[in-house]
Design a protein around this motif. Structure first.
Motif, PDB file in Angstrom:
ATOM      1  N   ASN A 126       0.940  -1.159  -0.119  1.00  4.66           N
ATOM      2  CA  ASN A 126       0.109   0.004   0.163  1.00  4.66           C
ATOM      3  C   ASN A 126       0.723   1.176  -0.076  1.00  4.66           C
ATOM      4  O   ASN A 126       2.091   1.098   0.255  1.00  4.66           O
ATOM      5  CB  ASN A 126      -0.824  -0.004   1.190  1.00  4.66           C
ATOM      6  N   ALA A 129       2.964   2.232   3.134  1.00  8.65           N
ATOM      7  CA  ALA A 129       4.226   1.073   3.411  1.00  8.65           C
ATOM      8  C   ALA A 129       5.138   1.509   2.503  1.00  8.65           C
ATOM      9  O   ALA A 129       6.369   1.582   2.740  1.00  8.65           O
ATOM     10  CB  ALA A 129       3.723  -0.407   3.346  1.00  8.65           C
ATOM     11  N   ARG A 179       5.911 -13.468   4.011  1.00  4.09           N
ATOM     12  CA  ARG A 179       5.082 -13.487   5.186  1.00  4.09           C
ATOM     13  C   ARG A 179       4.474 -14.838   5.311  1.00  4.09           C
ATOM     14  O   ARG A 179       3.123 -14.986   5.787  1.00  4.09           O
ATOM     15  CB  ARG A 179       3.855 -12.641   5.280  1.00  4.09           C
TER      16      ARG A 179
ATOM     17  N   ALA B  80      -3.294  -7.195   9.199  1.00  3.57           N
ATOM     18  CA  ALA B  80      -1.953  -7.669   8.714  1.00  3.57           C
ATOM     19  C   ALA B  80      -1.722  -7.303   7.370  1.00  3.57           C
ATOM     20  O   ALA B  80      -0.446  -7.352   7.100  1.00  3.57           O
ATOM     21  CB  ALA B  80      -1.644  -9.150   9.083  1.00  3.57           C
ATOM     22  N   ASN B 105       0.568  -4.191  12.476  1.00  2.93           N
ATOM     23  CA  ASN B 105       0.829  -5.444  12.139  1.00  2.93           C
ATOM     24  C   ASN B 105       1.110  -5.284  10.483  1.00  2.93           C
ATOM     25  O   ASN B 105       1.213  -6.435   9.790  1.00  2.93           O
ATOM     26  CB  ASN B 105      -0.264  -6.517  12.300  1.00  2.93           C
ATOM     27  N   ASP B 106       1.264  -3.995   9.872  1.00  2.00           N
ATOM     28  CA  ASP B 106       1.545  -3.772   8.445  1.00  2.00           C
ATOM     29  C   ASP B 106       2.447  -2.335   8.495  1.00  2.00           C
ATOM     30  O   ASP B 106       2.469  -1.645   9.599  1.00  2.00           O
ATOM     31  CB  ASP B 106       0.272  -3.506   7.705  1.00  2.00           C
ATOM     32  N   PHE B 123       3.281  -9.791  12.974  1.00  2.00           N
ATOM     33  CA  PHE B 123       3.059  -9.736  11.493  1.00  2.00           C
ATOM     34  C   PHE B 123       4.228  -9.006  10.838  1.00  2.00           C
ATOM     35  O   PHE B 123       4.376  -8.935   9.458  1.00  2.00           O
ATOM     36  CB  PHE B 123       1.676  -9.672  10.922  1.00  2.00           C
TER      37      PHE B 123
END
Lengths: 329, 308
Positions: A126, A129, A179, B80, B105-106, B123
Motif C-alpha cells: 500500500n 508502506a 509473510r 496484517a 501489523n503492517d 506480523f
C-alpha cells in the motif's frame, strides 16, 4: 506513460546471465551462493568473481545487474548479509534488492550511493508502506507483492513517487511474500531465513495403494494415479482435503503470465516487468526473455502483442493472470 | 550481558481473536476475559479481513469499557495485510486519534505511528537486532516477535534490549502461517471473495485442512492460513524469561481461554510445573496436536517433549 518498460530477467548462473543478455534483457537479477538470497538452492547463484565477471559482461552490453540480498539476516549473525551489501557496492552492481529493515538501514548508512530496490519479500502492498521505505531508505523501486489488481497498481503508482516492478511470468506465490511460513512449518528451513521454499532436499515420492504420493517433509502434498502427470510438491500448489472436498485449495499448479494484459500494465504506470525463475536453465530463460522482449517492444510501439508464444513452457501447461485479475481473489 | 539477564516481571497477554466469531460470541468472550482471566494486556481488533470489521463496531465500545474497568492494558491491533484505499484509510483514522496503544501489523501502521509509543506486532518481520533497533528508535515500546524465530534468534534480539523495549512471544495458540489476497474459505465454497457470504464464520477455529492421507495440517481462516496444531511453549517459559522476554501471548482459540490463562499464570508464578500445564492442556484439547518446533529450530509442526 512514455517511459520505457524495463525487462528484468533471472539468472541462476553465468550461462543463464549470458542467455538473458543475448535474449534482450534490460536488467538481470541474481544472488550470491548462500542464504542471503531467496533462491538459495544447491548449484545455483554466483560467487564473488562470477558476479564481477557478470557485471562486466552485462555492462558491456548495456544491461544492468541487480543483486538480490532479500532474506532476513539472522539475529546474532548479521555479518554475511552486511558483507554481501559491502561486496555489492565494491563490485558496483546497479542496485541491490533488499527486504529487511535492518539491512536497508545498514545499506543506507554504509553505502548511500548504492541504489536500493525493495524486494517483493518485504510485501509493501500500500502507498503508506511504500512511502515508509522511500522516506527511510531512499528506495528507488518497489517490487510489488502479488496481492494487487491492475487498477489498484495504477492507483498506487499515482501516489508513491517510486518506480514499481511487477511479476510478469513464472512461479506464482499465492501468499503475501515474506509473510509465509507454511514451508518452514513442515521442513524446518524457511524462505525468510534460509531462502528456500518447498526445498528438493525435503521432497520424496512414495507408492501407496496404487498411487504415487509426493511428500514435503512428513506431509503429503499430492497424489497421482498412473495416467496423471506427476508434479513437484510445491506446498501451496498441492491437493488437500477441507470440508469433505479434495481440491487444489490454494492454487492449481499453474504459471503466471501477463503477456495478455501488457498494455494495461504499461497504462498502469509500472516501470519494470520481472520474470521469475532463477532456478531455471538458460534455454528457459532465453525463450521467455525473447518472447517478452518482443511483446514489450510491440506493446510500446502500439502494435498487437503475440500472446500464445509461451503456453508450452508454463508450469503444468496452465496459465493465470493471478491477482492482476480481481476474480482470482 | 548482565543487564539483559535481568528478568522482567512476567506478564500474560491475550492476542486478538483471529476468527470470525459472531459479534455476540466475541463480546461475551471478552467480557469473560475482563472478569476472570489473569492477563495484563488484551489485544482487540480485526487482523485478518477488513470485511469483518463492521460487525464488531457495534460491540467494541462495550468490550473496551469492560476491559478497562477490569484494569487491563488495551491494545488495538491493526490488519496484517492492507491493500485497498479503504483499508489504508481505516489505518490512518486509527493511528490519528486512538486513545489506546496500537499494535502495528503492517508497515503502513509502523510508518503512521512514528514518534509515538506503539507495539510492533508479530506480523512485522523483526528477525534481527538491526530491525529491532530501527523500530525502537521510531517509537516501538514493545515488540511481539514473529513466531518463526528459534530460541537462538529470540535470545540475540533480547540481548541488550532490556530497558529499551519490552519483548513479547506467543506461547499458546494456532500459528498464523500465511496471509493472502485470496480468500481460501470463499474459494473452498466456490464463492468469489466479493460475494463471500462470510462463510468463514462457519468455522470458529478455522476450517480443518487435512492431507490426502488424512493427516491434520492447516486451518483456513478466510485469507489467513494457520497451523492445525496448537503451539504450546510451556516448558520453554523459563528459558524465555531468562532471555529477557517479559510478555507471553495467548492466541485465542474456541475453547475456555480463562482456564488456559490460569494454567500459564500458575507456571509463571511458579505455583505449577510446566508438565502439569501440558497435561491440563491435553485434557482440555484432547483432539488437538501440540507444536513447539519453531522455538527449537526445527519444523514448526514438531512437538518436542521436555525431559521431566
Amino acid at each position: 506513460m512514455n517511459k520505457t518498460l524495463e525487462l528484468v530477467c533471472p539468472a541462476g548462473n553465468p550461462a543463464a546471465l549470458r542467455a538473458a543478455v543475448e535474449a534482450g534483457a534490460d536488467c538481470v537479477y541474481l544472488g550470491f551462493r548462500d542464504q542471503t538470497n531467496a533462491r538459495n538452492f544447491p548449484g545455483l547463484n554466483f560467487n564473488r568473481s562470477e558476479l564481477r565477471e557478470g557485471v562486466q559482461y552485462a555492462h558491456e552490453h548495456g544491461v544492468k545487474i541487480l543483486l538480490a540480498i532479500n532474506t532476513y539476516p539472522k539475529a546474532g549473525d548479521q555479518a554475511p548479509w552486511h558483507t554481501a551489501v559491502d561486496d555489492a557496492a565494491d563490485i558496483a552492481v546497479d542496485a541491490v534488492i533488499l527486504a529487511d529493515i535492518g539491512l536497508l538501514d545498514y545499506a543506507t548508512r554504509t553505502h548511500p550511493g548504492l541504489r536500493r530496490h525493495l524486494s517483493v519479500q518485504a510485501s509493501a502492498s500500500n502507498p503508506e508502506a511504500i512511502r515508509f521505505y522511500r522516506d527511510a531508505f531512499d528506495v528507488k523501486r518497489v517490487v510489488l507483492p502479488r496481492v494487487l489488481t491492475v487498477p489498484e497498481i495504477k492507483t498506487l503508482n499515482a501516489m508513491i513517487g517510486v518506480e514499481t516492478e511487477v511479476f510478469a511470468f513464472g512461479g506464482l506465490c499465492v501468499m503475501a511474500e515474506g509473510r509465509c511460513s507454511m514451508s518452514s512449518y513442515i521442513t524446518g528451513v524457511s524462505p525468510n531465513k534460509e531462502g528456500v521454499c518447498s526445498p528438493a532436499s525435503h521432497v520424496r515420492y512414495e507408492q501407496h495403494q496404487g498411487r504415487l504420493l509426493s511428500k514435503l517433509g512428513d506431509f503429503t502434498i499430492n497424489a497421482f494415479s498412473d495416467n496423471e502427470p506427476v508434479g513437484y510438491p510445491t506446498l501451496c500448489k498441492g491437493r488437500f482435503k477441507a470440508g469433505g472436498v479434495t481440491s487444489y485449495l490454494f492454487e492449481e499448479p499453474t504459471s503466471l503470465n501477463v503477456i495478455d494484459i501488457l498494455p494495461a500494465l504499461i497504462d498502469a504506470g509500472v516501470s519494470a516487468l520481472k520474470i521469475e525463475g532463477r532456478q531455471r536453465g538458460k534455454a528457459y530463460v532465453s525463450q521467455v526473455v525473447q518472447a517478452f522482449r518482443k511483446a514489450i517492444d510491440a506493446a510500446q510501439s502500439g502494435l498487437p502483442v503475440e500472446t500464445d508464444v509461451l503456453m508450452g513452457i508454463s508450469e503444468g501447461g496452465r496459465e493465470t493472470q493471478g491477482v492482476y485479475d480481481k476474480r482470482w481473489r | 550481558m548482565t543487564q539483559s539477564k535481568m528478568k522482567p516481571i512476567p506478564k500474560l497477554s491475550l492476542g486478538p481473536v483471529m476468527f470470525n466469531w459472531s459479534p455476540e460470541k466475541w463480546r461475551d468472550f471478552y467480557f469473560r476475559i475482563a472478569d476472570e482471566a489473569p492477563v495484563e494486556t488484551v489485544y482487540v481488533g480485526e487482523v485478518v479481513c477488513s470485511k469483518r470489521q463492521p460487525f464488531f463496531d457495534p460491540v467494541i465500545g462495550e468490550v473496551i469499557e469492560r476491559l478497562q474497568s477490569a484494569g487491563k492494558e488495551i491494545v488495538l491491533s491493526t490488519l496484517a495485510l492492507i491493500m485497498s484505499t479503504r483499508e489504508s484509510s481505516l489505518i490512518r483514522d486509527l493511528a490519528a486519534d486512538s486513545e489506546f496503544l496500537i499494535e502495528a501489523n503492517d508497515i503502513s501502521a509502523i510508518s503512521l505511528l512514528r514518534g509515538r509509543d506503539h507495539i510492533v506486532g508479530p506480523f512485522i518481520n523483526v528477525y534481527n537486532e538491526g530491525t529491532r533497533d530501527f523500530l525502537i528508535a521510531r517509537g516501538a515500546k514493545r515488540l511481539c516477535l514473529p513466531f518463526e524465530l528459534p530460541a537462538t534468534s529470540i535470545s540475540a534480539i533480547a540481548d541488550s534490549c532490556w530497558g529499551r523495549a519490552e519483548l513479547e512471544v506467543q506461547v499458546f495458540g494456532r500459528l498464523p502461517l500465511a496471509i493472502s489476497a485470496r480468500c481460501y474459505h470463499a474459494r473452498s465454497y466456490d464463492l468469489a471473495k466479493d460475494n463471500c457470504q462470510f462463510v468463514c464464520a462457519e468455522d470458529a477455529d478455522g476450517m480443518a485442512v487435512n492431507t490426502l492421507d488424512g493427516t491434520p495440517f492447516l486451518s483456513v481462516n478466510g485469507t489467513q492460513t494457520l497451523s492445525r496444531s496448537c503451539q504450546v511453549l510451556g516448558a520453554e517459559l523459563s528459558d524465555l524469561r531468562d532471555m529477557g522476554v517479559g510478555t507471553f501471548r495467548l492466541s485465542p482459540m474456541d475453547t475456555d481461554m480463562v482456564a488456559i490463562a490460569n494454567g500459564f499464570r500458575s507456571v509463571l508464578d511458579e505455583k505449577e510445573e510446566p508438565a502439569a500445564l501440558t497435561r491440563d492442556l491435553q485434557r482440555q484439547l484432547p483432539t488437538v496436536a501440540f507444536s513447539n518446533g519453531f522455538f527449537h529450530g526445527v519444523e514448526g509442526s514438531v512437538y518436542r517433549q521436555q525431559a521431566e
